[in-house]
Design an enzyme around this catalytic site. Structure first.
Site, PDB file in Angstrom:
ATOM      1  N   ARG A 198      11.363   1.746   1.767  1.00 34.24           N
ATOM      2  CA  ARG A 198      10.990   1.397   0.406  1.00 34.24           C
ATOM      3  C   ARG A 198      10.413   2.570  -0.075  1.00 34.24           C
ATOM      4  NH1 ARG A 198       8.637  -4.417   0.059  1.00 34.24           N
ATOM      5  NH2 ARG A 198       5.940  -3.456   0.274  1.00 34.24           N
TER       6      ARG A 198
ATOM      7  N   ARG B 234       0.160  -3.831  10.283  1.00 37.41           N
ATOM      8  CA  ARG B 234       0.059  -5.090   9.235  1.00 37.41           C
ATOM      9  C   ARG B 234       1.404  -6.219   9.042  1.00 37.41           C
ATOM     10  NH1 ARG B 234       3.103  -2.970   3.562  1.00 37.41           N
ATOM     11  NH2 ARG B 234       2.632  -5.121   2.516  1.00 37.41           N
TER      12      ARG B 234
ATOM     13  N   ARG C 186       4.209   4.365  -0.736  1.00 42.95           N
ATOM     14  CA  ARG C 186       3.294   3.618  -0.543  1.00 42.95           C
ATOM     15  C   ARG C 186       2.430   4.155   0.691  1.00 42.95           C
ATOM     16  NH1 ARG C 186       4.517  -1.249  -3.316  1.00 42.95           N
ATOM     17  NH2 ARG C 186       3.594  -2.313  -1.646  1.00 42.95           N
TER      18      ARG C 186
ATOM     19  N   ARG D   6      -3.315 -16.037   3.159  1.00 47.39           N
ATOM     20  CA  ARG D   6      -3.382 -14.901   4.513  1.00 47.39           C
ATOM     21  C   ARG D   6      -4.084 -15.092   5.543  1.00 47.39           C
ATOM     22  NH1 ARG D   6      -2.202  -9.395   2.326  1.00 47.39           N
ATOM     23  NH2 ARG D   6      -0.432  -9.590   0.659  1.00 47.39           N
TER      24      ARG D   6
END
Length: 207
Positions: A122, A164, A153, A88
């Site tokens: 989600r 993010r 979440r 990453r």
């Protein structure tokens, strides 16, 4: 084959990695799954990364690199693997080059607003680890698979998703140029249905 899947959070890397795992008969190595497993089991590693992940930040390189290095030493990785969520950063990519030689890096290119909509919609079931989307749940709050209570979440809230993405463009996006210079980058249009995107991936891999 030893394949890296690149792409922003929510670009579909996990879904495509599972498909490739089945077709190529190699394991999917997901750092996110490894961290979440440790979070759920409240291991020392899980407690170490809990607050970091909830803020949408990246787990420190030294922790992630060591976890991946140890995982790739296991017997099921001898004939190849799909790396999902690693590397990453350039530091992680350069570290990977010191102990593994990958065949290619497949980059899933997806529209940013589509990602925000996809991730913030989600819903996760802690009981069976199932993941679902509001578009198919019809306001249902219980898991279609096991009846458990669905949750959002912490890293799927819209605010955290945008953070993010900001971290991704700053830290991970440079990997595209890194693997392009190595002649290992394969860019795939990640917009569209699962079957459509997967067909594009198979097409570039065959070439």
């Amino acid at each position: 084959m030893k394949i890296i899947l690149l792409g922003a959070p929510g670009s579909g890397k996990g879904t495509m990695a599972q498909r490739l795992t089945n077709d190529l008969q190699v394991p999917q190595i997901s750092t996110g799954d490894i961290f979440r497993k440790n979070l759920k089991e409240e291991t020392p590693l899980g407690l170490q990364v809990k607050d970091i992940m909830a803020r949408g930040e990246l787990v420190p390189d030294e922790i992630t690199i060591e976890i991946v290095k140890n995982r790739l030493r296991e017997d099921d990785c001898k004939n190849g693997y799909i790396l999902d969520g690693f590397p990453r950063s350039l530091i992680q990519a350069e570290a990977l080059d010191t102990f593994e030689l990958i065949d290619c890096a497949v980059n899933l290119d997806v529209d940013e607003e589509a990602i925000v909509k996809r991730l913030s919609g989600r819903r996760f079931c802690p009981d069976c680890n199932g993941t679902f989307h509001v578009s198919s749940l019809e306001n249902e709050t219980l898991c279609p698979s096991c009846g458990g209570k669905l949750i959002i979440r912490a890293d799927d809230s819209e605010e955290t998703v945008r953070e993010r993405l900001r971290v991704y463009y700053k830290t991970t996006f440079p990997l595209i140029e890194y693997y392009q210079k190595q002649g290992k980058l394969l860019t795939v249009d990640g917009n569209g249905g699962i079957e459509e995107v997967y067909a594009r991936i198979l097409s570039v891999l065959k070439k």
